[in-house]
Design a protein around this motif. Structure first.
Motif, mmCIF file in Angstrom:
data_model
loop_
_atom_site.group_PDB
_atom_site.id
_atom_site.type_symbol
_atom_site.label_atom_id
_atom_site.label_comp_id
_atom_site.label_asym_id
_atom_site.label_seq_id
_atom_site.Cartn_x
_atom_site.Cartn_y
_atom_site.Cartn_z
ATOM 1 N N PHE A 1 31.291 151.495 36.346
ATOM 2 C CA PHE A 1 29.598 151.746 37.059
ATOM 3 C C PHE A 1 29.468 153.302 37.115
ATOM 4 O O PHE A 1 30.126 154.005 37.332
ATOM 5 C CB PHE A 1 29.691 151.058 38.492
ATOM 6 C CG PHE A 1 30.544 151.799 39.640
ATOM 7 C CD1 PHE A 1 31.879 151.221 39.478
ATOM 8 C CD2 PHE A 1 30.104 152.728 40.276
ATOM 9 C CE1 PHE A 1 32.746 151.859 40.649
ATOM 10 C CE2 PHE A 1 30.814 153.100 41.218
ATOM 11 C CZ PHE A 1 32.239 152.824 41.392
ATOM 12 N N PRO A 2 28.143 153.506 36.987
ATOM 13 C CA PRO A 2 27.827 155.169 37.027
ATOM 14 C C PRO A 2 27.858 155.791 38.324
ATOM 15 O O PRO A 2 27.690 155.205 39.263
ATOM 16 C CB PRO A 2 26.226 154.988 36.372
ATOM 17 C CG PRO A 2 25.884 153.810 37.052
ATOM 18 C CD PRO A 2 26.869 152.820 37.047
ATOM 19 N N LEU A 3 28.478 156.931 38.298
ATOM 20 C CA LEU A 3 28.314 157.835 39.462
ATOM 21 C C LEU A 3 27.367 159.117 39.093
ATOM 22 O O LEU A 3 27.186 159.733 40.290
ATOM 23 C CB LEU A 3 29.588 158.556 39.750
ATOM 24 C CG LEU A 3 30.629 157.500 40.441
ATOM 25 C CD1 LEU A 3 31.897 158.209 40.454
ATOM 26 C CD2 LEU A 3 30.135 157.028 41.669
ATOM 27 N N PHE A 4 26.938 159.178 38.101
ATOM 28 C CA PHE A 4 25.872 160.421 37.833
ATOM 29 C C PHE A 4 24.969 159.865 36.804
ATOM 30 O O PHE A 4 25.326 159.019 35.558
ATOM 31 C CB PHE A 4 26.904 161.500 37.428
ATOM 32 C CG PHE A 4 25.818 162.935 37.614
ATOM 33 C CD1 PHE A 4 25.384 163.548 36.619
ATOM 34 C CD2 PHE A 4 26.021 163.373 38.760
ATOM 35 C CE1 PHE A 4 24.640 164.739 36.734
ATOM 36 C CE2 PHE A 4 25.343 164.610 39.169
ATOM 37 C CZ PHE A 4 24.774 165.067 38.035
ATOM 38 N N VAL B 1 15.552 143.885 44.760
ATOM 39 C CA VAL B 1 16.588 143.471 43.717
ATOM 40 C C VAL B 1 16.755 144.829 43.088
ATOM 41 O O VAL B 1 15.713 145.737 42.970
ATOM 42 C CB VAL B 1 16.146 142.716 42.712
ATOM 43 C CG1 VAL B 1 15.712 141.187 43.207
ATOM 44 C CG2 VAL B 1 14.817 143.094 41.882
ATOM 45 N N TYR B 2 17.970 144.885 42.274
ATOM 46 C CA TYR B 2 18.346 146.032 41.545
ATOM 47 C C TYR B 2 18.934 145.954 40.573
ATOM 48 O O TYR B 2 19.603 144.851 40.241
ATOM 49 C CB TYR B 2 18.810 147.347 42.636
ATOM 50 C CG TYR B 2 20.202 146.527 42.888
ATOM 51 C CD1 TYR B 2 20.261 146.179 44.585
ATOM 52 C CD2 TYR B 2 21.383 146.734 42.595
ATOM 53 C CE1 TYR B 2 21.423 145.363 45.005
ATOM 54 C CE2 TYR B 2 22.395 146.107 43.048
ATOM 55 C CZ TYR B 2 22.459 145.704 44.338
ATOM 56 O OH TYR B 2 23.543 145.135 44.873
ATOM 57 N N PRO B 3 19.028 146.959 39.300
ATOM 58 C CA PRO B 3 19.804 146.651 38.056
ATOM 59 C C PRO B 3 21.287 146.458 38.527
ATOM 60 O O PRO B 3 21.807 147.258 39.664
ATOM 61 C CB PRO B 3 19.620 148.193 37.630
ATOM 62 C CG PRO B 3 18.449 148.551 38.027
ATOM 63 C CD PRO B 3 18.426 148.054 39.453
ATOM 64 N N PRO B 4 22.146 145.871 37.925
ATOM 65 C CA PRO B 4 23.420 145.311 38.214
ATOM 66 C C PRO B 4 24.475 146.723 38.361
ATOM 67 O O PRO B 4 25.419 146.705 39.114
ATOM 68 C CB PRO B 4 23.966 144.418 36.888
ATOM 69 C CG PRO B 4 22.685 143.960 36.398
ATOM 70 C CD PRO B 4 21.540 145.160 36.649
ATOM 71 N N GLU B 5 24.305 147.685 37.577
ATOM 72 C CA GLU B 5 24.922 148.971 37.773
ATOM 73 C C GLU B 5 25.086 149.607 38.938
ATOM 74 O O GLU B 5 26.009 150.393 39.221
ATOM 75 C CB GLU B 5 24.628 149.915 36.710
ATOM 76 C CG GLU B 5 23.398 150.559 36.591
ATOM 77 C CD GLU B 5 22.292 149.894 35.697
ATOM 78 O OE1 GLU B 5 22.656 148.523 35.360
ATOM 79 O OE2 GLU B 5 21.479 150.696 35.355
#
Lengths: 317, 215, 546
Positions: free
Chosen positions: A5-8, C454-458
């Motif tokens: 998952f992204p942190l930036f 709601v939000y994107p899965p990432e």
């Protein structure tokens, strides 16, 4: 490091590295002072812990020079942050003159874009890589906000007015578009994507689905259809000033004030013709409020702008 | 001295402290009222700057004579209020009651004229909302003028109604002999309030009624 | 409601029993209790709304509640917490109880107005709860137009009426404090001998007085626009929705200083007592409170950098926003310096105070990110802002509130609370807090907007972390509810001054008599004279007037 998952966020515009550099500076200052305070507190709290019930520490009133130092240093650091941030902000609000102009209309709960060549999109925006793009935006209802995190830019989109946002993409790919001003039930559904294409790809995409009519062409047909040409034609008539070469100029108004002929002025003049009348003319222009959509207004503006561009004016039929 | 003591609340040390606390308290309250009306004056200032022509044209639809009469009535009521306070300070109960009643009458006269004005605006379809009608292209902006007109004078009228209520309560207390040269703080504080409401009108009148006039 | 008798001594709790003696009281200490019960109630209501928000946000989809319900939940969370907990919070509970006592007065200047302010608070709360029960409101606590005035079809008018009414409660409290502090100080209690808690409440009261009326009139205008279609902010008429934002934030920015200044006042008292030293730089800290209040009125446009406001206005507001941060930084340094060569103990109130300093420092520094124009454009209206203000309001104000409640609990009730449980709660809150809100800084910078159902899965992993932290935080808040109530019956009886503090409020029995002091105190030293005995600082002279 790939955590899944992204942190930036990605850096995909010319502005992004500038914003990030300033961000890192503030992060560094924050970490420094948090560490300083934390360590000092723990150190003092341990070193000077109470060892007996009857301890009576000697009173310390204060120290003038310490107060000066810990006022001046934070002041200095914050002024650096201010100036650095203000310079970036100023640049964010000054689009380059050669920017590609695209119109955006937001409404509950979708984004509509229109390219100057006439290509329309919904919840998507295709742009060329390495070319600055300027968005002229308005809302049909409530306040929205056009947010492109990968480009580090956002701008509120207002009803009754135009706001602008510009960027230059530096990396091809797809990036998220979010609405970032709460606008009602489906606010979190008002999302889309920006597609950045290599210039050649972008040209191909443009010609792929085009209707053949550019925004200025569409504006011209509206201009004819609503009878604007009856008063605003050629070098002007006694009824209405000429529009050729007018966009961007400053005009004198009845009553002595002046106005710059920009997008907001043209939109206002179509909806509220008697608000700012050019000096020497009568208040006879009818209002077109409710008769022309926001997209239509943007197309008319594109047409009027085109009358200030040499190639376009010469190619008039 | 023990008569004075009967007016002192238990948490104060002496009458002087009590009186001075009440006085400061009233001024602080008036500061909040300045900020309260100030918000509307700020809105007015912005829209007047943008829509000067529409505001001038809309202002001409207000009856400047009724507004002027009301201004005189209200200034007169401040005068009678000041006389009421003077009589309270000098312990003259009958004149105090008389001037309080006169102030109430003038206040009611103001409200009467105001509501008559509102009624005529309603009849002329100048009340903002679905029934608003205004000739000419400046209609939308004129509607903003009238929204501010009703909001500002309406809020002022609410304050007047509250003021008249306070005055009525003072009359009742005065009739029961509550006030004297030693203790008349409520009369003074109500006087301050009434003068403040008057001053707000002194600003409202020219800003709303006298735009674009060629007298 | 009756509490078990502490001794056979008469004091403010046992002087009268029965519901009428509480609902018709004019004793500032009993009114403080009325407020304590009410704000605690609203805190847990607001917390309930937050629970549903965080539960929904555990998954990217909107699978717990519908979009419209979610929008109502976050709105009601904000409205309840801001207007019915944080703004009244410390001033109405601790301020009401302590301001007269700290300055040596028998009550506030206007005791009946004080009671009226509580009833007004309850009335406003009733309107707002009615709006919630009738279906809620979904505009966000910021009520931006034209969504709130024209487009929303929820109970906007009812809610703004509730908030409008409650504003008068704030105004009366502020008015009372200003007059009391000016006029009712005991002999010898000069301005620069006042405890910093008083300076903080004085500065807060200035904001109550000058700021609250502006939001009052703004909400009136929104209400009129909604009910009578009186278009002031309606763009279709040429009205300006950004004008609403200016008026709204003119109050709502100073409002955040209403929330934090009293907490800073509490922290000053706690640091001084638990280091047994005068606050380093007392005069500077006192003036810093005033500076924050004044400069705080000049920065509202930093909420509007991307609103369409002019670039030059943005620059001015940015500059001023940095300036307002400086006095707060100065306070943090002064508190830290107070520990130097002090005699530091780790009782629960001190843990809350130190926690406040840590969390407020982070919260305040992240405010600088938002004051920085170039960064704010990116993080405005994202979770970065949500994290920032929760660090200040929850990490700051709530910690200050709880620290104060614990510190003055023996004074207010005559009982001590169980210290180990209190330390455990402080630690749980500190840890739970970080876990809940730190991930939100990251979420904001990577682009998650706020108020998203709601939000994107990432974004999910960070959201799950945040919700997990919130569950720990919830436990932390429930603990004091339990053991403080327990202590009312089973806690050790407390003496007049269990902490060995030097404030005037500790020189009278716990719980205090109704008139606070049996004899008029006379003050001969400044605040926090820990190097002296209390007898050297205060004398008491012949019986006070009753």
């Amino acid at each position: 490091m790939n955590l899944g998952f992204p942190l930036f966020p990605e850096q995909a515009s010319t502005m992004a590295p500038r914003v990030d550099a300033l961000f890192y500076f503030l992060v560094a200052v924050t970490i420094f002072f948090v560490a300083l305070i934390f360590v000092t507190i723990v150190f003092f709290a341990v070193k000077y812990r109470r060892r007996g019930e009857n301890e009576r520490p000697a009173p310390i009133e204060g120290n003038f020079w310490l107060e000066v130092i810990w006022s001046v240093i934070p002041l200095g650091l914050t002024m650096i942050m201010f100036v650095w941030g203000a310079v970036i902000y100023f640049d964010m609000y000054n689009p380059p003159d050669d920017a590609l102009e695209i119109s955006i209309v937001g409404r509950q709960w979708m984004w509509k874009a229109q390219h100057p060549e006439g290509q329309s999109e919904i919840n998507e925006l295709h742009v060329p890589l390495g070319q600055s793009v300027k968005l002229t935006m308005t809302s049909e209802d409530v306040i929205h906000d056009f947010f492109l995190p990968a480009f580090r830019v956002k701008q509120d989109v207002l009803p009754g007015r135009y706001t602008t946002l510009w960027f230059e993409a530096t990396k091809a790919g797809e990036y998220p578009l979010y609405c970032a001003e709460y606008c009602g039930t489906q606010h979190s559904g008002m999302i889309g994507r920006i597609v950045v294409l290599e210039p050649a790809e972008f040209q191909k995409w443009l010609s792929g689905g085009a209707t053949g009519m550019s925004m200025a062409d569409l504006g011209e047909s509206l201009f004819q259809r609503f009878g604007c040409h009856t008063c605003h034609r050629g070098a002007g008539t006694p009824q209405g000033p000429a529009l050729t070469g007018l966009f961007g100029k400053t005009v004198k108004l009845e009553g002595g004030a002046t106005a710059i002929v920009d997008e907001d002025y043209i939109r206002e003049s179509i909806i509220d013709p008697r608000a700012k009348i050019v000096a020497g003319y009568q208040p006879i222009m009818p209002t077109f409020k409710g008769l022309i959509s926001e997209e239509g207004l943007l197309q008319l503006i594109a047409y009027i702008k085109s009358l200030s561009m040499p190639e376009r004016a010469q190619s008039k039929k | 001295m023990s008569k004075a003591e009967t007016f002192r609340a238990h948490h104060f040390n002496d009458l002087e402290q009590q009186h001075s606390a009440a006085w400061i308290g009233m001024w602080v309250f008036l500061a909040t009222e300045v900020m309260f009306f100030g918000g509307m004056f700020a809105c007015y200032t912005v829209y007047r700057y943008w829509y000067a022509q529409a505001f001038g044209s809309a202002s001409n639809h207000l009856d400047v004579w009724l507004g002027a009469i009301n201004t005189v009535v209200l200034i007169g009521s401040s005068f009678t209020m000041a006389l009421a306070v003077y009589n309270a300070e000098t312990g003259r109960s009958k004149p105090l009651i008389y001037f309080l009643l006169l102030t109430i009458v003038l206040g009611l006269a103001f409200l009467g004229i105001k509501f008559f004005e509102y009624y005529t605006k309603f009849a002329e379809h100048l009340v903002p909302g679905s029934s608003f009608q205004y000739e000419g292209p400046l209609a939308r902006q004129a509607e903003i003028f009238f929204s501010l007109y009703f909001a500002m004078t309406g809020m002022h009228a609410v304050h007047m109604i509250i003021g008249i209520g306070l005055l009525a309560a003072l009359v009742l207390k005065a009739r029961r002999g509550r006030f004297s040269a030693l203790y008349h703080t409520p009369v003074e504080l109500t006087g301050l309030y009434w003068h403040f409401v008057d001053i707000v009108w002194i600003f409202l009148f020219p800003l709303l009624y006298l735009l674009g006039r060629h007298l | 409601m009756s509490l078990p008798e502490i001794e056979h001594r008469e004091h403010y709790l046992n002087i009268n029993y029965g519901i009428r003696s509480w609902l018709l009281t004019t004793d500032h200490k009993r009114i403080a209790w009325l407020y304590l019960l009410s704000v605690t109630f609203f805190f847990f209501i607001g917390g309930l709304f937050a629970t549903f928000v965080r539960l929904e946000l555990m998954t990217p989809q909107g699978d717990l509640v519908q979009a419209e319900t979610y929008n109502k939940l976050f709105t009601m969370h904000g409205v309840t917490m801001v207007f019915f907990f944080l703004i009244p919070g410390i001033p109405a509970v601790l301020g009401n109880f302590l301001v007269p006592m700290m300055i040596g007065a028998r009550d506030l200047a206007f005791p009946r107005l004080n009671l009226a302010s509580w009833y007004i608070f309850i009335l406003g709360g009733a309107f707002t709860l009615t709006a919630a029960a009738a279906g809620g409101v979904d505009t966000g606590w910021t009520f931006y137009t034209p969504y709130s005035s024209i487009y929303s079809n929820t109970h906007v008018a009812l809610t703004v009426v509730g908030v409008f009414i409650t504003g008068f409660s704030s105004i009366l409290t502020g008015l009372n404090f200003i007059v009391t502090i000016h006029k009712m100080r005991a002999p010898g209690m000069t301005w620069f001998r006042l405890p910093l808690f008083i300076w903080a409440h004085y500065a807060t009261s200035i904001i109550f007085i000058l700021g609250t009326p502006v939001i009052a009139i703004t909400l009136v205008l929104v209400g009129l626009e909604r009910i009578f279609r009186l278009g002031i902010f309606d763009p279709a008429l040429g009205g300006d929705p950004v004008l609403f934002q200016h008026l709204f934030w003119f109050y709502s920015h100073p409002a955040v200083y209403i929330m934090v200044l009293p907490a800073m006042g509490v922290v000053s008292e706690l640091i001084a007592c638990f280091s047994r030293k005068r606050i380093f730089g007392y005069t500077v800290v006192a003036f810093a409170s005033l500076a924050i209040a004044v400069i705080g009125f000049l920065v509202w446009g930093h909420h509007m950098f991307v609103s369409g406001q002019s670039v030059h206005a943005g620059m001015i507001f940015s500059l001023l926003s940095f300036l307002v941060a400086i006095p707060s930084a100065i306070k943090v340094f002064n508190w830290t310096a107070t520990l130097y060569k002090g005699s530091v103990s780790y009782d629960a109130p001190m843990l809350y105070a130190l926690g406040f300093i840590g969390l407020f420092t982070i919260g305040g520094l992240t405010g600088l990110f938002l004051a920085t124009l170039g960064i704010d454009v990116h993080v405005h209206d994202t979770y970065f802002v949500v994290a920032h203000f929760h660090y200040i309001m929850v990490g700051g104000s709530v910690m200050g509130y709880l620290g104060g409640i614990h510190f003055w609990w023996p004074k207010m009730t005559g009982r001590t609370y169980p210290e180990s449980w209190a330390r455990l709660a402080a630690l749980t809150i500190f840890i739970g807090f970080h876990l809940t809100f730190f991930p939100q800084f990251v979420l904001g910078y990577i682009g998650m907007p706020r108020r998203y159902h709601v939000y994107p899965p990432e974004f999910q992993v960070l959201n799950v972390m945040s919700t997990a932290g919130a569950s720990i935080l919830a436990v932390g808040y429930l603990l004091p509810l339990v053991y403080l109530i327990w202590s009312l019956r089973y806690g050790t009886v407390a003496g007049a001054n269990p902490w060995g503090a030097r404030g005037l409020e500790w020189q009278t029995p716990s719980p205090p008599p109704t008139e606070n002091f049996d004899r008029t105190p006379v003050v001969t030293e400044g605040a926090y004279a820990y190097e002296k005995d209390p007898e050297e600082i205060y004398t008491f002279r012949k019986p006070a007037h009753v």
